[in-house]
Design a protein around this motif. Structure first.
Motif, mmCIF file in Angstrom:
data_model
loop_
_atom_site.group_PDB
_atom_site.id
_atom_site.type_symbol
_atom_site.label_atom_id
_atom_site.label_comp_id
_atom_site.label_asym_id
_atom_site.label_seq_id
_atom_site.Cartn_x
_atom_site.Cartn_y
_atom_site.Cartn_z
ATOM 1 N N GLU A 56 -6.768 2.857 0.871
ATOM 2 C CA GLU A 56 -6.331 1.854 -0.130
ATOM 3 C C GLU A 56 -7.414 0.974 -0.705
ATOM 4 O O GLU A 56 -7.373 0.494 -1.964
ATOM 5 N N SER A 57 -8.678 0.542 0.664
ATOM 6 C CA SER A 57 -8.904 -0.500 -0.582
ATOM 7 C C SER A 57 -10.307 0.422 -1.338
ATOM 8 O O SER A 57 -11.833 -0.277 -1.129
ATOM 9 N N SER B 197 0.946 -1.255 -0.174
ATOM 10 C CA SER B 197 0.130 -0.180 0.300
ATOM 11 C C SER B 197 0.836 1.322 0.003
ATOM 12 O O SER B 197 0.635 2.093 -0.178
#
Length: 249
Positions: free
Chosen positions: A215-216, A148
């Motif tokens: 990040e998701s 990430s």
């Protein structure tokens, strides 16, 4: 609050009982704790897993990893899941977690630093995902956290080679926020903590929620997260103002 790895004679090598204690600390933080600083006593942050864990019989008082292979990979994977909780718990706790990293942060040491929200490093820092040098893979949440930050290609290269990352590369790639001379590390972290504590508590906690898991999320999901946080802050702010100006107050 400071959580210090305190085994400097073995460069703060890690064992499962330490991970269990870290999970306990992270999951039982008093609600008034807003910032946790992860540190290592002595010249090393952490040399990683105690190598004795990979010898026949292992380390006294710790799970016998090699012996447990007799139970098969699924049982061993279930045990490793409990080890992972000592790292992932920091990402899930309500406080901002800052790693103050000096000297070597190898393997599990690197993965512990990656479990923090922010990393401030000394110029003598040496990160390495060195599990490959033992014929192993990183298994304590580090691959996701590293990817990430630096992207899948660079993360794969670092894990495949086990090479060291110095302070300059750590800052340049986003692994660390700032690098300072070793004798300035504590003061720099103290300044950061003071700045965080100077912000309104609800703003700080909402900000943390905005960035954890970002990040998701899709752009639309992040926008929804932003507006929800802002709406809660404004409502709380208005309620506080009304409380201060109500008749008789």
């Amino acid at each position: 609050m400071r959580v210090t790895l305190d085994a400097p004679t073995c460069r703060n090598a890690q064992v499962p009982t330490m991970w269990a204690e870290m999970e306990r600390l992270a999951t039982t933080l008093p609600p008034e704790i807003r910032v946790v600083v992860l540190t290592g006593e002595g010249p090393a942050f952490s040399a990683g897993l105690d190598r004795g864990m990979l010898t026949p019989g292992g380390v006294d008082g710790e799970p016998d990893l090699l012996g447990l292979t007799a139970d098969g990979p699924e049982a061993l994977a279930d045990l490793i899941e409990t080890f992972q909780h000592g790292f992932t718990a920091w990402r899930e706790c309500p406080a901002l977690v800052v790693a103050a990293v000096q000297g070597p942060a190898i393997g599990a040491g690197f993965q512990l630093a990656l479990a923090a929200d922010l990393r401030i490093v000394a110029t003598d820092v040496r990160f390495a995902m060195a599990e490959v040098t033992l014929g192993l893979v990183p298994d304590l949440g580090g691959t996701h956290a590293l990817t990430s930050l630096v992207g899948p290609s660079r993360a794969l290269e670092l894990c495949l080679t086990g090479r060291s990352i110095d302070a300059h590369e750590a800052v340049a790639t986003g692994i660390a926020s700032l690098a300072v001379e070793p004798d300035q590390l504590d003061a720099t972290v103290d300044d950061l903590v003071a700045a965080v504590l100077g912000a309104p508590e609800n703003t700080m906690r909402e900000m943390l929620g905005l960035f954890r898991g970002i990040e998701s999320r899709t752009a639309a999901e992040q926008q929804r997260t932003e507006r929800g946080a802002q709406a809660r802050i404004l409502c709380a702010m208005t309620a506080a103002m009304r409380g201060r100006t109500r008749p008789g107050a």
